[in-house]
Design a protein around this motif. Structure first.
Motif, PDB file in Angstrom:
ATOM      1  N   GLU A  45       9.194  -1.583   1.434  1.00 48.01           N
ATOM      2  CA  GLU A  45       9.591  -0.406   0.678  1.00 48.01           C
ATOM      3  C   GLU A  45       8.434   0.589   0.732  1.00 48.01           C
ATOM      4  O   GLU A  45       7.281   0.223   0.977  1.00 48.01           O
ATOM      5  N   GLU A  46       8.723   1.856   0.502  1.00 47.91           N
ATOM      6  CA  GLU A  46       7.707   2.900   0.630  1.00 47.91           C
ATOM      7  C   GLU A  46       6.518   2.644  -0.299  1.00 47.91           C
ATOM      8  O   GLU A  46       5.362   2.840   0.084  1.00 47.91           O
ATOM      9  N   THR A  84       9.696  -0.179   9.146  1.00 48.24           N
ATOM     10  CA  THR A  84       9.492   0.508   7.871  1.00 48.24           C
ATOM     11  C   THR A  84       9.573   2.016   8.053  1.00 48.24           C
ATOM     12  O   THR A  84      10.182   2.727   7.243  1.00 48.24           O
ATOM     13  N   TYR A 105      11.468  -4.890   6.588  1.00 52.84           N
ATOM     14  CA  TYR A 105      10.676  -3.680   6.366  1.00 52.84           C
ATOM     15  C   TYR A 105      10.087  -3.698   4.959  1.00 52.84           C
ATOM     16  O   TYR A 105      10.525  -4.448   4.079  1.00 52.84           O
ATOM     17  N   LEU A 118       4.445  -0.245   1.120  1.00 56.02           N
ATOM     18  CA  LEU A 118       3.646   0.223   2.255  1.00 56.02           C
ATOM     19  C   LEU A 118       2.391   0.938   1.759  1.00 56.02           C
ATOM     20  O   LEU A 118       1.289   0.687   2.252  1.00 56.02           O
ATOM     21  N   SER A 141       2.972   2.860  11.008  1.00 54.12           N
ATOM     22  CA  SER A 141       3.833   2.908   9.826  1.00 54.12           C
ATOM     23  C   SER A 141       4.332   4.303   9.459  1.00 54.12           C
ATOM     24  O   SER A 141       5.381   4.439   8.824  1.00 54.12           O
TER      25      SER A 141
END
Length: 307
Positions: free
Chosen positions: A118-119, A254, A116, A122, A145
């Motif tokens: 990470e925020e 994610t 995934y 993304l 997402s």
């Protein structure tokens, strides 16, 4: 070795039923082809034995015959195909039991941590979404997402599934189940904009939300290509992520990871993901190295007591 034509002579009724069942259940064309390939190989291993007379031993023998050349993930996919095959026959009253359910899946796949972003990663990746239909492509990316949609669910999304007044989308997912998902306001506004920009399909009654430049429902392969091009450009500018295998499904990973890290109840995450079992959702409760370091930083060793 019997040909596919000979297998159809022996098991044609069952394979025909399986094809119909998968189409009705909403399986993607890719999954249908993969499952049919696995089932044909399994039927070949039965050597004309009637499907309903095959048992746990025949299923295990087939899996063992493939074990030397395949890994645990492939074994589990093969087992899933056979389980689904028998489920379809039971549904059509062509079999009374599913011997593949008596065979356990490999644990290796369950223990593997999902890949995934990470925020922050993304958010950075969104800047690399390009193309002639950029707004459409961004909306597709955001649905996977920030709403957790599978690529097949994006492909099947219709205009009528977008409930603008309620701020939700209705998703037809696995297991022939509908799932209503609330859409963040920013994404809802973007979907409204994309709907207005939408190319008029060639087919008068086509209700697809995402349409290609040729006026047809955007295919799964085209959606994967949009995501693939975005990831390629993103990783070129972020060498530390070069070895990360990113895909449409990793965006779904994610989404689930992001919710759990933000403290969302796992039961709510299960419903948003459309999982049949909470055990499936549990694979996203992993922790990363930074979280481990933060946890250990709370520990104080009483050195004064030692000295």
């Amino acid at each position: 070795m019997p040909s596919q034509h000979e297998l159809e002579e022996w098991y044609g009724e069952q394979t025909h039923a399986f094809r119909i069942w998968m189409k009705q259940a909403g399986y993607t064309e890719t999954t249908q082809k993969e499952y049919m390939r696995e089932v044909y190989a399994y039927l070949h291993s039965l050597d004309e034995l009637a499907v309903e007379k095959a048992g746990k031993m025949q299923v295990i023998a087939f899996l063992v015959s493939k074990q030397q050349s395949t890994g645990d993930r492939t074994r589990n996919r093969t087992l899933s195909a056979i389980r689904t095959f028998y489920a379809s026959l039971i549904d059509f009253e062509m079999a009374s039991r599913n011997p593949a359910l008596e065979v356990k899946k490999s644990k290796t796949e369950k223990n593997k941590k999902p890949v995934y972003l990470e925020e922050e990663e993304l958010a950075d990746s969104l800047a690399y979404i390009e193309g002639r239909y950029r707004n459409r492509n961004i909306a597709i990316f955001l649905l996977m997402s920030y709403c957790g949609l599978r690529v097949g669910e994006v492909h099947r999304l219709n205009r009528s599934d977008f409930k603008k007044a309620k701020g939700t989308i209705e998703v037809f997912g696995k297991g022939r189940k509908w799932n209503e998902i609330p859409v963040p306001e920013t994404l809802s506004a973007m979907l409204s904009e994309v709907e207005q920009e939408r190319i008029e399909p060639y087919r008068e009654k086509e209700d697809a939300f995402f349409v290609s430049q040729k006026g047809k429902r955007l295919s799964i392969r085209q959606i994967q290509k949009i995501a693939g091009q975005t990831f390629m450009a993103f990783k070129q500018q972020n060498p530390s992520l070069a070895d990360m295998k990113l895909s449409c499904h990793k965006l779904r990973h994610t989404f689930a990871t992001m919710l759990l890290k933000n403290g969302v109840d796992i039961r709510v995450v299960k419903e948003l993901m459309g999982h049949a079992s909470i055990e499936t959702t549990m694979i996203y409760t992993h922790v990363n190295d930074q979280q481990k370091k933060q946890a250990m930083s709370t520990i104080n060793i009483p050195m004064h007591a030692i000295g």
